[in-house]
Design an enzyme around this catalytic site. Structure first.
Site, PDB file in Angstrom:
ATOM      1  N   LYS A 292      91.102  24.461  55.304  1.00 15.57           N
ATOM      2  CA  LYS A 292      92.526  24.145  55.223  1.00 15.57           C
ATOM      3  C   LYS A 292      93.270  25.348  54.651  1.00 15.57           C
ATOM      4  O   LYS A 292      92.742  26.071  53.803  1.00 15.57           O
ATOM      5  CB  LYS A 292      92.757  22.941  54.310  1.00 15.57           C
ATOM      6  CG  LYS A 292      94.045  22.192  54.595  1.00 15.57           C
ATOM      7  CD  LYS A 292      93.890  21.281  55.791  1.00 15.57           C
ATOM      8  CE  LYS A 292      95.082  20.373  55.985  1.00 15.57           C
ATOM      9  NZ  LYS A 292      94.892  19.428  57.093  1.00 15.57           N
TER      10      LYS A 292
ATOM     11  N   GLY B  42     106.100   6.786  54.239  1.00 13.84           N
ATOM     12  CA  GLY B  42     106.238   8.085  54.896  1.00 13.84           C
ATOM     13  C   GLY B  42     106.525   7.920  56.374  1.00 13.84           C
ATOM     14  O   GLY B  42     105.729   7.334  57.112  1.00 13.84           O
TER      15      GLY B  42
ATOM     16  N   GLY C 269     107.419  10.611  58.576  1.00 14.67           N
ATOM     17  CA  GLY C 269     107.449  11.897  59.261  1.00 14.67           C
ATOM     18  C   GLY C 269     106.920  11.741  60.679  1.00 14.67           C
ATOM     19  O   GLY C 269     106.984  10.651  61.266  1.00 14.67           O
TER      20      GLY C 269
ATOM     21  N   VAL D 238     103.899  11.587  62.055  1.00 12.99           N
ATOM     22  CA  VAL D 238     102.862  10.571  62.262  1.00 12.99           C
ATOM     23  C   VAL D 238     103.378   9.183  61.897  1.00 12.99           C
ATOM     24  O   VAL D 238     103.215   8.223  62.656  1.00 12.99           O
ATOM     25  CB  VAL D 238     101.596  10.910  61.452  1.00 12.99           C
ATOM     26  CG1 VAL D 238     100.584   9.764  61.524  1.00 12.99           C
ATOM     27  CG2 VAL D 238     100.962  12.200  61.976  1.00 12.99           C
TER      28      VAL D 238
END
Length: 350
Positions: free
Chosen positions: A79, A179, A181, A183
């Site tokens: 990552k 959330g 966003g 996705v």
């Protein structure tokens, strides 16, 4: 460059990234290359200091190793985590500097989009590095924004997990989504189409209110989303949503969402079991995006992506069934399965 051990005890390589002129400040963490080059997206976020970015990168890189192993991909785990500059900056120059760092690793790390990055950012990386995916797709091949595939895998996982844990399909269930966003918003649309009732929370009023207007979702504050009266809690923001405090307040009997590293600490998995809450392991659920990235990097078409993503829901169901049979946390079962794949150096059948 520093190294530190992980749960699997291979070397953990961390490459410090810094280019003051370009505004680049962050790290690349490579957790494992037992199955192939380390692969994982590039997160671009506001961190108080580089130590916080490093801690996030280490957790995320390990999660990518486990995710790629159980998804049957010929990839290790890695990552990149970049700190967003406080003031004005040249975004293109920053991501070209990041791309040069990626290229200098000679293919040990493959990057793509993650939280805070876009297809355009990856195209800047691609001007200086070959080791990048998430680009605009070529005709007939996989590519582009991987988030729709992530959302598809989360949706399929949630449907399978609801049938297991609640003995219900999604129609008529209430899902609390933390959330909205890329996705989270895609997941909300799929859930609405399936007849689910939505409760949503997001620190961005624009994103949140747009979904409320389109889907008729109920909006609550971010601090309240974990304790609303819902059947399913879907963390789709940053990690660490499941803490001892939030688990104690959960009314949902199933947790299944798109966020990485949902368990703030490993002991939270046992707390969920004690409360009779089924947890669908995050890195199994949200593997759709990296499946798309892998297919793009390997020159495969969307049919390969669709076949692999279609296996996510059944894989989640199998893990939940095994965990129930053995009286263990699904998180522990998934970790054990992934560790066996990585230790053997041979990927599971895709």
């Amino acid at each position: 460059m520093v190294t530190r051990p992980s749960r699997l005890n291979p070397p953990m390589e961390c490459i410090r990234l810094y280019d003051a002129e370009a505004g680049l400040d962050g790290v690349i963490a490579i957790h494992s290359t037992a199955l192939g080059p380390g692969a994982g997206g590039c997160r671009f976020w506001t961190y108080p200091d580089v130590d916080a970015a490093l801690a996030d990168a280490l957790r995320l890189a390990e999660g990518m190793s486990y995710k790629n192993a159980l998804a049957g991909l010929p990839l290790g785990g890695a990552k990149a985590v970049l700190r967003k500059p406080d003031g004005p900056f040249d975004r293109a120059a920053l991501f070209r500097a990041f791309g040069r760092a990626v290229e200098s690793l000679g293919g040990a790390y493959i990057t793509a989009e993650d939280v805070g990055t876009t297809v355009d950012d990856m195209h800047e990386v691609a001007t200086v590095s070959r080791h990048v995916a998430g680009l605009k797709p070529l005709e007939g091949l996989a590519g582009g924004d991987p988030s729709p595939w992530t959302a598809k895998g989360v949706f399929d996982s949630m449907r399978a997990a609801a049938r297991f844990a609640l003995d219900r399909d999604l129609d008529g269930l209430t899902v609390a989504v933390q959330g909205t966003g890329n996705v989270g918003a895609d997941l909300c649309r799929r859930l609405a189409d399936a007849g689910a009732h939505l409760v949503i929370a997001d620190p961005s009023p624009a994103r949140r209110d747009r979904l409320q207007h389109i889907l008729g979702a109920r909006v609550v504050d971010v601090e309240e989303i974990a304790e609303v009266d819902a059947d399913i809690f879907a963390p789709c923001a940053l990690g660490g949503a499941l803490t001892p405090h939030s688990v104690a307040r959960l009314k949902a009997k199933l947790v299944c969402g798109g966020a990485n590293n949902q368990l703030a600490t490993p002991d939270v998995a046992a707390l969920l079991v004690e409360r009779g809450i089924t947890y669908a392991p995050d890195y199994v659920v949200n593997a759709g995006g990296i499946i798309n990235v892998s297919a793009e990097y390997l020159g495969e078409d969307e049919a390969h992506v669709a076949r692999r993503v279609a296996q996510i829901g059944p894989r989640v169901a199998a893990i939940l069934e095994r965990a129930a049979r053995e009286g263990r946390s699904p998180a522990a079962v998934a970790d054990e399965m992934a560790e066996q794949v990585i230790a053997g150096g041979q990927r599971v059948a895709a």
